[in-house]
Design an enzyme around this catalytic site. Structure first.
Site, short mmCIF file in Angstrom:
data_model
loop_
_atom_site.label_atom_id
_atom_site.label_comp_id
_atom_site.label_asym_id
_atom_site.label_seq_id
_atom_site.Cartn_x
_atom_site.Cartn_y
_atom_site.Cartn_z
N VAL A 32 3.75 -1.04 3.90
CA VAL A 32 3.28 -1.63 4.80
C VAL A 32 2.07 -2.92 3.82
O VAL A 32 2.53 -1.75 2.50
CB VAL A 32 1.80 0.05 4.53
N GLY A 77 7.27 4.04 3.25
CA GLY A 77 8.10 5.19 4.28
C GLY A 77 8.81 4.29 4.98
O GLY A 77 9.48 4.28 5.11
N LEU A 113 0.89 -0.98 0.08
CA LEU A 113 -0.22 0.25 -0.36
C LEU A 113 1.33 0.97 -0.02
O LEU A 113 0.39 2.63 -0.39
CB LEU A 113 -1.04 -0.10 1.30
N GLY A 114 1.91 0.87 0.88
CA GLY A 114 3.11 2.39 0.45
C GLY A 114 4.40 2.01 1.18
O GLY A 114 4.26 0.77 1.70
N SER A 141 9.69 4.67 8.05
CA SER A 141 9.41 3.71 9.42
C SER A 141 9.12 1.79 8.24
O SER A 141 8.79 0.93 9.06
CB SER A 141 8.20 3.61 9.98
N ASP A 149 6.06 12.72 12.84
CA ASP A 149 6.22 13.19 11.33
C ASP A 149 4.66 12.97 10.74
O ASP A 149 4.36 12.31 9.48
CB ASP A 149 6.79 11.71 11.06
#
Ligand SMILES: *[C@@H]1O[C@H](CO)[C@@H](O)[C@H](O)[C@H]1NC(C)=O
Length: 800
Positions: free
Chosen positions: A524, A519, A516-517, A521, A631
């Site tokens: 996902v 980043g 889904l994404g 961290s 963030d």
């Protein structure tokens, strides 16, 4: 009633009791002329037809004290939901009888029979008492008409389908296992609004809904005078004042109760039928220190991190043997001119109420003079919110410490008194939590010293909260009894937050197929759990903490629950794998709606701005442990199907370590992005970094373009200048008193379809939030407040 009648009918019932107690043990009906006695407390019980409730004498082991009560048969501690004689426990000789005349009477038969409690249904034709499946004890006539019901006389608990009316009040218990009426009340106030009030021996003080907002801003309605509320079977509560909330586990076939606990918090609970334990599924107060009255006069509630009471410098515990009577000054208050006085500052502490005077825009010296000039003034509160708010106080109640309170209390005392303010201010005088105490009712059953109130409130409030909701108990168990994490791991911690197996998540995400994404961290993935819940699974990158630290951190995140924060369902920690499982939010992230051709309408933009502010305010001000997001950016704001925003990735700052964020910062060379300037200055990071990021975000929401572009691949100087330039221009115009032409600022794609007032307010907030000097930035609480002021603008002004 004549005394003799009482004695003779009691003799009669004594005879009947023998007959009927044999036939009707564990029945759901008590017939006229029969009774239940304490002596046979184990067998003289009424049970509802479905067995979920029991009615009889509830006793505390080892103590000769009994209460005629209704309780949950299957909860582990047989939770009491109703009591006839909460303030007057009875002894072994007592019984409750349904007399021949139709009244139900609780008598204490020692030498002389005294009536402890009665229903007042004499000569009304009552023929039997029945305990219904709803937990309602009713008295019926031969036709089955109900003439009296326990539902009309609640104690501290409301059950599903039990009407809460203008004549109902829930009154908290005094403490754990102390069933006497305590000091917190839940009721319909004179303005038709449901409220929580501390009603103690010294003061009365409302504390819910939030006093800083109007009835309307709190989402209530004061104009419907029907004053009726009900909790339905599914766990949804609704009231004529438009208060509405639902259990997080909404659904049928769950046993629920709404209880005003003895720490002053109103909580909705669900019974976990396999463990018999209660799980909190909603609560009124997210910040326990904001409950009024809990720390007594002069006391201050602090989070350590569990809430507890403490005394300010120059004050000491009022009663050392009873610990919790608040604090008393170590000096004598006089008002003679000869005594020299000083003020001792305690930062971040506020006391609510008892204001002698409120002045705006005055200097701290003037504020001090105001207090000195008034004999009644014991202290003053001064807020550094840019305007200088001064409150002088005639008494100190409802004290609490919050890092987000931008101000201090200044306590008035003689110069001669030496106080230590530099050392840990509270440790000497702090009031420890107690987990058990002496017998808590007097022989007369009168209200007991309110001392016990908060030792118990805190001990247990904290224990319930931390242990049940967060699942910390697992952590403790692990240490205590060397159960391996694997055995423990699959236990449901609460109905919501649990630990997952890696394999379970692997199959839920079909081996991490749909990304889904991605980043800083981690990445996902979308997944579907066995119970068909759609979830987002985040593989956390670079987590170097030990399992215990990780566990503690995620369980902190797991207990955070707010509609504008992405709900965390659980986590996985196996070998090197660290994953978080959260709700899946349908509409993707905000950047995809703001900076692309998917045009977001004005109403949605305003809703998004307000929702993010509420979510951050919750993190900063309301959580048990304050969380700084660190963030905040459009990529971390998810939108649900109604375009209600949900903030993702909160609480990860601690997990992924600040150092990494700071090094990220240095990589972005000269572009500030959404990060506050203090990141570069090696200052202690406070919640104000989120306020800064929010400022950038809200300006972007109005303008519909990115004001900063460090997320883009090539960094252009011009892009960076956009924010600075915009803010400088706007400030200049505002200072000169020129109109900031909102038409020029707002996203041209909206084609004028937006509210000028709202847009202007948002720009003003945005500019204040991106102040270089963080002390000048507002708090998220105040942002929410000022956004709410123009919530109801109609947003289309098509022509003028
Ligand atoms: C007042 O509240 C009750 C109960 O929620 C509702 O049924 C009724 O329609 C309301 N009355 C008005 C005038 O809104």
């Amino acid at each position: 009633m004549a005394h003799q009648t009482v004695v003779s009918s009691s003799k009669l019932t004594f005879f009947f009791m023998f007959v009927f107690s044999l036939c009707f043990a564990t029945a759901n009906t008590l017939n006229r002329g029969s009774s239940l006695s304490v002596k046979n407390a184990h067998s003289d019980l009424l049970t509802s037809p479905d067995k979920s409730f029991t009615c009889g004498f509830y006793g505390v082991p080892g103590r000769n004290a009994y209460w005629f009560s209704i309780w949950f048969t299957n909860s582990k501690d047989q939770t009491v939901v109703w009591m006839a004689n909460r303030d007057r426990p009875v002894g072994l000789e007592s019984r409750v009888s349904l007399r021949r005349d139709g009244s139900m009477v609780l008598t204490n038969h020692v030498d002389v029979t005294t009536i402890i409690w009665e229903t007042g249904t004499g000569s009304t034709g009552v023929d039997r008492a029945q305990l219904l499946n709803s937990g309602n004890l009713v008295l019926k006539d031969p036709n089955g008409t109900i003439l009296w019901r326990s539902f009309d006389f609640p104690t501290d608990t409301l059950l599903p389908n039990q009407p809460f009316t203008k004549s109902s009040t829930l009154v908290s218990n005094l403490g754990r296992g102390n069933f006497g009426a305590g000091y917190f009340n839940f009721y319909f106030d004179n303005d038709n609004v449901l409220k929580l009030m501390y009603n103690g021996p010294d003061i009365s003080s409302l504390y819910w809904p939030d006093l800083d907002y109007s009835v309307f801003q709190n989402g209530r309605n004061a104009y419907n005078s029907s004053r009726i509320a009900v909790l339905d079977e599914l766990g949804s509560f609704s009231s004529s004042d438009e208060l509405q909330f639902s259990a997080i586990d909404m659904g049928s076939r769950v046993k629920r109760r709404l209880t005003l606990d003895y720490d002053g918090n109103l909580r909705l609970y669900s019974l976990n039928s396999s463990t018999g334990l209660w799980v909190i599924t909603w609560q009124a107060m997210a910040a326990p220190c904001k409950v009024h009255g809990i720390c007594g006069r002069n006391g201050i509630c602090v989070y350590t991190p569990a809430p507890r009471c403490s005394c300010p410098p120059g004050y000491e515990v009022a009663d050392a043997s009873n610990l919790n009577l608040g604090c008393k000054p170590k000096f004598k208050r006089t008002c003679s001119k000869s005594q020299e006085e000083k003020f001792v500052q305690i930062p971040q502490v506020n006391f609510y109420g008892f204001d002698l005077n409120f002045s705006v825009a005055i200097s701290i010296d003037d504020c001090r003079q105001l207090c000195l000039g008034d004999c009644r003034c014991e202290a003053f509160s001064y807020r550094l919110n840019g305007e200088g708010w001064c409150y002088t106080k005639s008494a100190l109640f409802n004290g609490y410490k919050s890092p987000d309170f931008v101000g201090s209390i200044y306590l008035r005392m003689p110069v001669s008194l030496s106080v230590h303010t530099s050392k840990p201010q509270y440790s000497n005088a702090s009031i420890p939590c107690k987990t058990n105490g002496p017998a808590m009712y007097g022989t007369t059953g009168k209200r007991v010293r309110w001392v016990y109130l908060y030792s118990f409130a805190f001990a247990v409030g904290a224990v319930e909260f931390l242990f049940i909701v967060s699942g910390w108990w697992l952590l403790f168990r692990r240490h205590g009894s060397a159960v391996t994490p694997v055995e423990d791991g699959y236990r449901v911690i609460s109905s919501q937050f649990r630990r997952f197996r890696f394999n379970e998540l692997k199959s839920a995400t079909k081996n991490f197929q749909e990304e889904l994404g991605r980043g800083a961290s981690g990445s996902v993935y979308k997944g579907v759990l066995e119970d068909e819940r759609v979830v987002a699974v985040k593989k956390l990158a670079d987590i170097h903490q030990g399992e215990d630290v990780f566990w503690a951190e995620v369980s902190t995140i797991g207990k955070i629950n707010h509609m504008n924060l992405v709900r965390i369902w659980g986590f996985c920690s196996e070998d090197e794998h660290r994953l978080l499982v959260s709700e899946f939010v349908e509409n993707g992230s905000l950047d995809k709606h703001l900076f692309t051709s998917n045009l977001l309408g004005w109403k949605e933009r305003y809703k998004v701005a307000l929702g993010i502010a509420k979510g951050l305010a919750y993190l900063h001000h309301e959580c048990l442990e304050w969380v700084i997001h660190c963030d905040v950016k459009p990529e971390n704001i998810l939108l649900d199907s109604d375009f209600e925003p949900k903030i993702a990735d909160f609480g990860l700052a601690k997990l992924t370590q600040r150092d990494r964020l700071i090094s990220m910062f240095s990589q972005i060379r000269g572009t500030k992005g959404y990060m506050a300037p203090e990141w570069a200055m090696n200052l202690r990071i406070t919640a104000k970094v989120d306020v800064y990021s929010y400022g950038v975000l809200i300006l972007e929401i109005v303008k519909g373009i990115r004001l900063t572009s460090w997320l883009l691949e090539d960094i252009e100087e011009e892009q960076e200048a956009e924010l600075t330039k915009f803010v400088r221009e706007a400030k200049r115009k505002i200072q000169r008193g020129e109109e900031l032409l909102i038409e020029d600022v707002a996203d041209p794609r909206l084609e004028g379809q937006f509210s000028r007032n709202q847009a202007a307010k948002m720009v003003k907030i945005g500019i204040a939030c991106v102040e270089e000097d963080r002390s000048k930035r507002p708090t998220m609480d105040s942002v929410v407040k000022s956004l709410l002021e123009c919530e109801d603008e109609s947003y289309i002004h098509s022509s003028h």
